[in-house]
Design an enzyme around this catalytic site. Sequence first.
Site, mmCIF file in Angstrom:
data_model
loop_
_atom_site.group_PDB
_atom_site.id
_atom_site.type_symbol
_atom_site.label_atom_id
_atom_site.label_comp_id
_atom_site.label_asym_id
_atom_site.label_seq_id
_atom_site.Cartn_x
_atom_site.Cartn_y
_atom_site.Cartn_z
ATOM 1 N N GLY A 89 78.921 46.334 -103.232
ATOM 2 C CA GLY A 89 77.858 46.854 -102.368
ATOM 3 C C GLY A 89 76.734 45.844 -102.221
ATOM 4 O O GLY A 89 76.426 45.124 -103.167
ATOM 5 N N SER A 135 82.930 43.398 -109.411
ATOM 6 C CA SER A 135 82.944 41.985 -109.012
ATOM 7 C C SER A 135 83.088 41.083 -110.240
ATOM 8 O O SER A 135 83.732 40.026 -110.171
ATOM 9 C CB SER A 135 81.652 41.641 -108.265
ATOM 10 N N ILE A 193 72.445 48.136 -106.587
ATOM 11 C CA ILE A 193 71.292 49.063 -106.637
ATOM 12 C C ILE A 193 71.425 50.080 -107.765
ATOM 13 O O ILE A 193 70.459 50.703 -108.144
ATOM 14 C CB ILE A 193 71.081 49.794 -105.284
ATOM 15 N N ASP A 194 72.653 50.230 -108.319
ATOM 16 C CA ASP A 194 72.884 51.297 -109.309
ATOM 17 C C ASP A 194 72.292 51.032 -110.681
ATOM 18 O O ASP A 194 72.157 51.945 -111.484
ATOM 19 C CB ASP A 194 74.394 51.544 -109.467
ATOM 20 N N ARG A 207 58.881 75.359 -99.599
ATOM 21 C CA ARG A 207 60.340 75.255 -99.613
ATOM 22 C C ARG A 207 60.872 74.547 -100.841
ATOM 23 O O ARG A 207 60.163 73.758 -101.466
ATOM 24 C CB ARG A 207 60.804 74.480 -98.381
ATOM 25 N N LYS A 229 54.323 78.465 -108.466
ATOM 26 C CA LYS A 229 54.688 77.287 -107.677
ATOM 27 C C LYS A 229 55.487 77.707 -106.442
ATOM 28 O O LYS A 229 56.419 78.503 -106.555
ATOM 29 C CB LYS A 229 55.504 76.334 -108.555
ATOM 30 N N HIS A 268 56.772 75.468 -104.014
ATOM 31 C CA HIS A 268 57.741 74.490 -103.515
ATOM 32 C C HIS A 268 58.313 73.692 -104.687
ATOM 33 O O HIS A 268 57.654 73.566 -105.718
ATOM 34 C CB HIS A 268 57.105 73.548 -102.494
HETATM 35 P P1 ATP Z 1 78.799 48.040 -106.703
HETATM 36 O O1 ATP Z 1 78.220 48.348 -108.061
HETATM 37 O O2 ATP Z 1 77.765 47.790 -105.696
HETATM 38 O O3 ATP Z 1 79.865 49.007 -106.281
HETATM 39 P P2 ATP Z 1 80.869 46.264 -107.626
HETATM 40 O O4 ATP Z 1 80.910 44.795 -107.803
HETATM 41 O O5 ATP Z 1 81.027 47.094 -108.878
HETATM 42 O O6 ATP Z 1 79.525 46.603 -106.855
HETATM 43 P P3 ATP Z 1 83.513 47.022 -106.711
HETATM 44 O O7 ATP Z 1 83.943 47.601 -105.403
HETATM 45 O O8 ATP Z 1 83.812 47.792 -107.933
HETATM 46 O O9 ATP Z 1 81.953 46.712 -106.552
HETATM 47 O O10 ATP Z 1 84.196 45.573 -106.886
HETATM 48 C C1 ATP Z 1 84.040 44.588 -105.881
HETATM 49 C C2 ATP Z 1 85.319 43.821 -105.740
HETATM 50 O O11 ATP Z 1 85.617 43.129 -106.968
HETATM 51 C C3 ATP Z 1 86.562 44.656 -105.470
HETATM 52 O O12 ATP Z 1 86.692 45.040 -104.121
HETATM 53 C C4 ATP Z 1 87.659 43.665 -105.870
HETATM 54 O O13 ATP Z 1 87.904 42.747 -104.848
HETATM 55 C C5 ATP Z 1 87.022 42.934 -107.056
HETATM 56 N N1 ATP Z 1 87.553 43.495 -108.305
HETATM 57 C C6 ATP Z 1 87.228 44.651 -108.908
HETATM 58 N N2 ATP Z 1 87.956 44.841 -110.021
HETATM 59 C C7 ATP Z 1 88.795 43.796 -110.117
HETATM 60 C C8 ATP Z 1 89.826 43.400 -111.043
HETATM 61 N N3 ATP Z 1 90.126 44.139 -112.116
HETATM 62 N N4 ATP Z 1 90.463 42.248 -110.810
HETATM 63 C C9 ATP Z 1 90.184 41.474 -109.744
HETATM 64 N N5 ATP Z 1 89.220 41.796 -108.843
HETATM 65 C C10 ATP Z 1 88.540 42.930 -109.014
#
Ligand code: ATP
Length: 319
Positions: A11, A105, A126-127, A162, A213, A215
């Site tokens: 994300g 990632s 953002i999480d 509300r 309260k 709301h």
């Molecule tokens: P967010 O927290 O914003 O969701 P994120 O990095 O956790 O970010 P994911 O969708 O979980 O987002 O992972 C991003 C990308 O990383 C996946 O689409 C994939 O391409 C790659 N990825 C995730 N897990 C693996 C894995 N075990 N091996 C190889 N690549 C991976």
Amino acid sequence: MKRIAVLTSGGDAPGMNAAIRAVTRVAIYHGLDVVGIRRGYEGLLDGDAIPLTQSSVGGIIHHGGTILRTARSERFKRSEGVTEGLARLKGMDVDALIVIGGEGSFRGAWELEKRGLPTVGVPGTIDNDCAGTDETIGYDTAVNTALEAVKKLRDTASSHDRLFIIEVMGRNSGFIALQVALAGGAECALLPEVPFDVEKVCQKLNYAKKRGKTHSLIIVAEGVMSAQELAGKILDTGGYESRITVLGHIQRGGSPTAFDAVLGSRLGAHAVEALLEGKSGVMAGVTCGQVTTCPLPETWENKKRPDLSLLELLNALSI
Ligand code: ATP
């Protein structure tokens, strides 16, 4: 080490551009070439890369999103995908890779590291659910964006007597919901980390009503359930009607706060410095104000949870 690559994955998060800018400028300062891979691992497999220079990362520090764009790649999750990605990087004469993203990632980055490519992670999500750093890039901006909306909804909630249910992002983590609830003066925060109890929520609303309260605000993380579903449960159990608002992707956008622009800059720079010191297979983070590194696997093995004493504080402040 002569040439490094950088990509954003998962994300998007405000402040990623500040990190790309810092990676590029610090690397060039140390005499390295920098390649930007577009669309995360998906772009890597397509060979979608551009050279990055001091000027090509000019004027981006305050832009939301990521100039390199981002993607989720199913292809890269497979072993053949990682092998192909590695071959693409070798073909570009890349000696090391910096991955800006979340836990998923970093799992991908670790696969490359295990196959011999020095890789460093920068937490951009953002999480805020990434162990090894007190905050992730984009979290502070997302909280402030959601808070702006909550403040507006509070005005209308109090004018019309509300109950508002506001759904915020957080599939697996309640950092945003908890922080927004505390800062926004909400009655309740519902987090994925805490078992859901509709009776408790209704008791809280009953209590607030008894003391006059008129709301109330409930902040629910999307991972608990949708605002719509929650509204139904609260109506069935307590007889309370509510209005719902789903903030959705608005929380991902916008210019980074000063905090995120600085965090992105610090962590982007630190990732390059880590590589120059011969460190890899690590994530750059900030712990107690200091830049640090931790092994990539720790970012997903040690699940980071919100401080639940803040939930108690919320309860104490909202009675
Ligand atoms: P967010 O927290 O914003 O969701 P994120 O990095 O956790 O970010 P994911 O969708 O979980 O987002 O992972 C991003 C990308 O990383 C996946 O689409 C994939 O391409 C790659 N990825 C995730 N897990 C693996 C894995 N075990 N091996 C190889 N690549 C991976």
